[in-house]
Design a protein around this motif. Structure first.
Motif, PDB file in Angstrom:
ATOM      1  N   ALA A 314      34.066  39.175  36.402  1.00  0.00           N
ATOM      2  CA  ALA A 314      35.428  38.697  36.641  1.00  0.00           C
ATOM      3  C   ALA A 314      36.035  39.334  37.884  1.00  0.00           C
ATOM      4  O   ALA A 314      36.515  38.642  38.782  1.00  0.00           O
ATOM      5  N   VAL A 315      36.012  40.661  37.961  1.00  0.00           N
ATOM      6  CA  VAL A 315      36.721  41.337  39.061  1.00  0.00           C
ATOM      7  C   VAL A 315      35.912  41.366  40.341  1.00  0.00           C
ATOM      8  O   VAL A 315      36.479  41.526  41.438  1.00  0.00           O
ATOM      9  N   GLY A 316      34.587  41.229  40.255  1.00  0.00           N
ATOM     10  CA  GLY A 316      33.764  41.178  41.439  1.00  0.00           C
ATOM     11  C   GLY A 316      33.796  42.455  42.263  1.00  0.00           C
ATOM     12  O   GLY A 316      34.295  43.498  41.816  1.00  0.00           O
ATOM     13  N   PRO A 317      33.271  42.399  43.492  1.00  0.00           N
ATOM     14  CA  PRO A 317      33.263  43.584  44.355  1.00  0.00           C
ATOM     15  C   PRO A 317      34.662  44.129  44.621  1.00  0.00           C
ATOM     16  O   PRO A 317      34.827  45.323  44.854  1.00  0.00           O
ATOM     17  N   GLU A 318      35.658  43.238  44.578  1.00  0.00           N
ATOM     18  CA  GLU A 318      37.023  43.662  44.868  1.00  0.00           C
ATOM     19  C   GLU A 318      37.540  44.688  43.859  1.00  0.00           C
ATOM     20  O   GLU A 318      38.365  45.550  44.203  1.00  0.00           O
TER      21      GLU A 318
END
Length: 391
Positions: A314-318
């Protein structure tokens, strides 16, 4: 567009849920049901494996979606009659397509597929295999569906690795988010909690069950409070109370932070609640891609969560720098404190997550992708049936 929708137009599509209340899987299914009814012309219906009306059935009434509930008990002494009642309740709808969601509906519909009278059975995997295993009864069930839709890569991997399901039968369709306008504003929500505008507020939106591990978050909160603040921060826990709430209150009391932990129960105005927060936390042990996290991202909130595949997806690399090991309250407290005390970093993270959810987790994408998979599988089942009939 007519050609795209034609396979399901006028067909009876039945959604089978574990209850008539509202959780992440039920919300996802209901959004798809609305799309199929409104934009595709399917005849949709909801069946809950529980007789008690809840927020899901209330929404069905508002949306004009017929629903029914059936008494169901998973205990060994009543499992067989419950199983037969559930199959009969679904069969009575004369389904062309059955979409089952979460463990018990998936197992019941799979074990009883031959008696459902449906042309297509779709198993929807909403987590990474929670409460499922490789035992013979579960493996038998997993051979029955015509296709599988998982809301995360972790769920897909579980189905393939545990049950040997061919990869082409398991499709990934992430949850989609469409945020409505808040019903009441930030200040009004904070007044309900008895919290001033200067107080930092962190929240978690998830049904209060053992699998969400609110215990770890409350233990983390005692360390957050001890970090030193001009205005002591407040933790808000929103979600249906599934039996753990008294234990959570007792834990907060034992830690001396009862006044700084607000358990507010189920909330209809989730967009409004999220706007009243400064940061979102999510301590779950096992998930697909949780709606609560996606909704927080869509609201522009930074997220501190457990480092499990669904949340990482969901949040990914960010956002991965703010994920912590499951059950590690110290690490979670450290991330929460860091973001609460660094407003510029918190805002940058929230903006990055808002952009990510808009690009990768839209409601339109979820509905169109699901429709395409179901339509293709339905046509495939019709073709197989015709081939068998023609000999």
């Amino acid at each position: 567009m007519a050609g795209l929708h034609e396979p399901l137009r006028g067909k009876r599509v039945v959604f089978v849920f574990g209850s008539l209340d509202l959780g992440g899987a039920e919300r996802r299914g209901l959004l798809l049901a609305v799309h199929l009814q409104k934009n595709v012309g399917a005849v949709v219906r909801v069946v809950g494996l529980n007789e008690t009306p809840g927020r899901l059935s209330a929404l069905c009434d508002q949306l004009g979606i017929p629903w029914s509930g059936v008494s169901f008990h998973w205990g060994l002494r009543r499992r067989v009659p419950s199983f037969l009642r559930a199959l009969l309740a679904v069969r009575r709808t004369r389904p062309d397509v059955v979409l089952s969601y979460t463990r018990v509906p998936n197992l019941v519909c799979a074990w009883g597929k031959r008696w459902l009278g449906t042309k297509l059975l779709v198993w929807n995997q909403a987590d990474e295999g929670l409460l499922l295993n490789g035992s013979a009864p579960f493996r038998l069930a997993a051979q029955a569906p015509d296709c599988f839709i998982s809301n995360s890569k972790g769920g897909r991997a579980f189905l393939i690795d545990t049950y040997g399901i061919p990869q082409e039968m398991v499709q990934v369709v992430p949850n989609g988010v469409a945020m409505s306008a808040p019903r009441i504003g930030r200040d009004a929500w904070r007044r309900q909690w008895g919290v001033s505008s200067q107080v930092p507020v962190v929240g978690m939106v998830a049904n209060l069950s053992v699998y969400k591990d609110h215990d770890t978050l409350i233990r983390a909160w005692s360390r957050v409070v001890a970090a030193g603040w001009e205005h002591p921060p407040v933790l808000v826990l929103a979600g249906r109370c599934d039996g753990t709430e008294q234990g959570l209150k007792n834990l907060a009391g034992a830690l001396g932070i009862s006044e700084l932990v607000k358990i507010v129960g189920a909330v209809d105005d989730v967009p409004g609640l999220l706007q009243a927060l400064d940061l979102f936390a999510y301590s779950s042990k096992s998930e697909g891609i949780p709606n609560g996290v996606l909704e927080a991202m869509a609201s522009g909130l930074g997220v501190v969560g457990t480092d499990i595949p669904g949340i990482r997806e969901a949040v990914g690399p960010e956002g991965e720098a703010y994920l912590t090991p499951v059950g590690d309250g110290d690490a979670m407290a450290e991330r929460i404190v860091a973001l609460l005390k660094d407003e510029p970093s918190r805002r940058r993270l929230g903006q990055a997550l808002r952009e990510r959810v808009a690009q990768s987790f839209s409601l339109d994408l979820m509905c169109r992708s699901s429709e395409e998979i179901i339509s293709g599988a339905f046509l495939g089942c019709l073709s197989k049936a015709a081939a068998v009939e023609n000999g």
